[in-house]
Design an enzyme around this catalytic site. Structure first.
Site, short mmCIF file in Angstrom:
data_model
loop_
_atom_site.label_atom_id
_atom_site.label_comp_id
_atom_site.label_asym_id
_atom_site.label_seq_id
_atom_site.Cartn_x
_atom_site.Cartn_y
_atom_site.Cartn_z
N LYS A 148 1.80 -14.84 -35.11
CA LYS A 148 2.30 -13.46 -35.22
C LYS A 148 3.70 -13.33 -34.64
O LYS A 148 4.58 -12.70 -35.22
CB LYS A 148 1.30 -12.54 -34.51
CG LYS A 148 1.67 -11.05 -34.54
CD LYS A 148 2.17 -10.61 -33.18
CE LYS A 148 2.47 -9.14 -33.13
NZ LYS A 148 1.31 -8.29 -33.07
N HIS B 23 -1.09 -21.57 -37.90
CA HIS B 23 -0.66 -20.25 -37.47
C HIS B 23 -1.24 -19.22 -38.42
O HIS B 23 -1.06 -19.33 -39.64
CB HIS B 23 0.87 -20.14 -37.48
CG HIS B 23 1.52 -20.88 -36.35
ND1 HIS B 23 2.87 -21.20 -36.34
CD2 HIS B 23 1.01 -21.36 -35.20
CE1 HIS B 23 3.15 -21.83 -35.22
NE2 HIS B 23 2.04 -21.94 -34.52
N ASN C 168 -3.23 -30.33 -38.54
CA ASN C 168 -4.38 -30.27 -37.63
C ASN C 168 -4.46 -28.98 -36.84
O ASN C 168 -5.39 -28.77 -36.08
CB ASN C 168 -4.34 -31.45 -36.66
CG ASN C 168 -3.04 -31.53 -35.88
OD1 ASN C 168 -1.97 -31.30 -36.42
ND2 ASN C 168 -3.12 -31.85 -34.61
N ASP D 160 -3.33 -22.08 -29.84
CA ASP D 160 -4.16 -20.88 -30.06
C ASP D 160 -3.70 -19.68 -29.24
O ASP D 160 -4.50 -18.79 -28.93
CB ASP D 160 -5.64 -21.16 -29.72
CG ASP D 160 -6.18 -22.40 -30.41
OD1 ASP D 160 -5.93 -22.54 -31.62
OD2 ASP D 160 -6.83 -23.22 -29.75
N GLY E 31 -1.85 -6.17 -31.03
CA GLY E 31 -2.64 -6.26 -32.25
C GLY E 31 -2.15 -7.38 -33.11
O GLY E 31 -1.08 -7.95 -32.87
N GLY F 98 -1.62 -17.36 -30.20
CA GLY F 98 -1.17 -16.25 -31.03
C GLY F 98 0.29 -16.40 -31.44
O GLY F 98 0.97 -15.41 -31.70
N LYS F 99 0.76 -17.66 -31.52
CA LYS F 99 2.16 -17.90 -31.88
C LYS F 99 2.49 -17.46 -33.29
O LYS F 99 3.63 -17.11 -33.58
CB LYS F 99 2.50 -19.39 -31.74
CG LYS F 99 2.56 -19.91 -30.32
CD LYS F 99 3.10 -21.32 -30.27
CE LYS F 99 2.29 -22.30 -31.05
NZ LYS F 99 0.90 -22.44 -30.58
N THR G 270 -9.61 -25.58 -38.23
CA THR G 270 -10.94 -26.20 -38.19
C THR G 270 -12.08 -25.21 -38.38
O THR G 270 -13.16 -25.59 -38.82
CB THR G 270 -11.14 -26.90 -36.84
OG1 THR G 270 -11.11 -25.91 -35.80
CG2 THR G 270 -10.06 -27.93 -36.58
#
Length: 427
Positions: free
Chosen positions: A17, A40, A37, A12, A415, A14-15, A302
């Protein structure tokens, strides 16, 4: 030339982007581990997409996208994502599913759900996507490779053996309906027909690409804290989340890996149970969660609300170290513009002693955060692309983090859109 993009923390970060940004300059993009599971989220010219199985190069016509041998391939979700792209107007991507990739089966999902149900209050917080049972079978040598779909006699023998083993659990531990080899065989024949256009020798393809000087990007799922060896055991995933595993799951030689871009967020976030030293609660957490990311801090796969907290320099330094980070991308700094002051966790107090070294899981539950407080910049910096135009307080925050994680921050994301980034000079 091979680059890897991986997470420094719990996932989580932000990979998606940053992966999309790097994929634009790549010829081959390889998803090297994990399953459906985690995902991105990518915002591009075609719109907003959450990818769970597909590599992030699928939005570029010049890239070849590979599902590597380390992936848990959920065929139904793979096909659903392809349809989602087509429905969104994305041209059909060039994809190779490695013939050595193993298949996530329907019984893996059932067993995952049954075990969480059995554990009840002691459950691991699984996404119930079948990941742990899949990798357990892989290393117990009862997994099914894509290549097995083309040898029916061998496949039927495998399924009979698998059903013998699984039905003992289903009958005596979970008290659930039993598996039937013929029904599983029919399920797999449907997969074979659907996968036919994509299956290939990815290993040979990748090595030829390297000989030809192609640019290869290894794409990882989740982050350092979720690695089963070096993460926060047992609250980990079941595949290796470190860049080093990309040389296995992506079938590239270790000597070819030259650059490891490790992604971390300007604050901390995580989905699922387990130790989270710098976690925030109550209204303070709700506000950060609401402002986080493009649509708040909720899991791409999820939909679960993410746990959020202040930036954890202890965990991130460790995460960058075990990844072998050559550079760091810092994401979501624009989400902090509402704060008067920003805390950073720079140490852990354990049994009365302060350390800046990340402890083993057996000690982590006793860790208390040690904070330093920095001034906020109190303005909107979303979309700024010139690092020099960021407020001094924001640049000071980046400098402070860089010093404590002991790895160079070269990219600062301001952003969710592809090119809303600043490049830092001198790094």
């Amino acid at each position: 030339m091979v680059k890897a993009i991986v997470g420094a923390n719990w996932g989580d970060e932000g990979k998606g982007k940053i992966t999309d940004l790097l994929a634009e300059a790549s010829d081959v993009v390889i998803r090297f581990q994990g399953g459906a599971n985690a995902g991105h989220t990518i915002i591009c010219d075609y719109g907003k997409f959450a990818l769970h199985q597909l590599p992030s190069g699928v939005f570029y016509p010049h890239t070849t996208n590979i599902i590597g041998n380390g992936v848990a391939l959920d065929v139904k979700k793979f096909l659903a994502e392809l349809k989602h792209l087509a429905d969104g107007g994305v041209p059909a991507p060039h994809i190779i599913v490695d013939q050595r990739t193993q298949l996530l089966m329907s019984y893996h999902v059932l067993l995952d759900s049954y075990e969480e149900e059995r554990l009840a209050g002691a459950a691991f917080g699984s996404t119930k996507s079948g990941i742990a049972p899949f990798y357990s079978d892989k290393y117990a040598k009862i997994g099914i490779q894509v290549a097995d779909l083309y040898n029916e006699e061998r496949l039927m023998g495998q399924l009979e053996h698998i059903c013998t083993l699984k039905n003992v659990l289903l009958e005596h531990l979970y008290h659930k309906p039993l598996l039937e080899p013929k029904a599983l065989f029919d399920e797999l024949m449907g997969y074979r027909a659907a996968l036919e256009p994509y299956v290939g020798d990815a290993v040979g393809f990748v090595h030829r690409a390297l000989k030809e000087g192609r640019r290869v990007l290894l794409e990882g799922q989740l982050g350092s804290m979720k690695d089963p060896n070096l993460g926060i055991c047992p609250m980990t995933t079941s595949s290796h989340t470190l860049a080093g595993f990309g040389t296995v799951g992506g079938a590239v030689p270790p000597t070819a890996l030259t650059d490891i871009i490790t992604v971390t967020k300007a604050y901390s976030s995580a989905v699922g149970a387990g130790a989270f030293v710098s976690e925030l609660f109550g209204a303070e957490a709700d506000e950060l969660r609401r402002r986080g990311g493009d649509a708040g801090e909720f899991g791409a796969t999820t939909g679960r609300p993410r746990r959020v907290g202040w930036f954890d320099a202890v965990a991130t330094k460790y995460g960058c170290m075990v990844q072998g980070a050559t550079q760091v991308a810092l994401t979501a700094i624009d989400c902090l513009g509402y704060l008067d002051e920003i805390k950073v966790c720079t140490g852990y107090e354990i049994d009365g002693k302060v350390t800046t070294d990340f402890p083993v899981p057996a000690l982590l539950d006793r860790a208390k955060p040690v904070y330093e407080t920095l001034p906020g910049w109190k303005c909107d910096i979303r979309g700024v692309t010139d690092y020099g135009k960021l407020p001094q307080a924001a640049r000071d925050y980046v400098d402070f983090i860089e010093k404590h994680i002991e790895a160079p921050i070269t990219i600062v994301s301001t952003g969710p859109k592809r090119h809303e980034i600043c490049r830092r000079a001198g790094n």
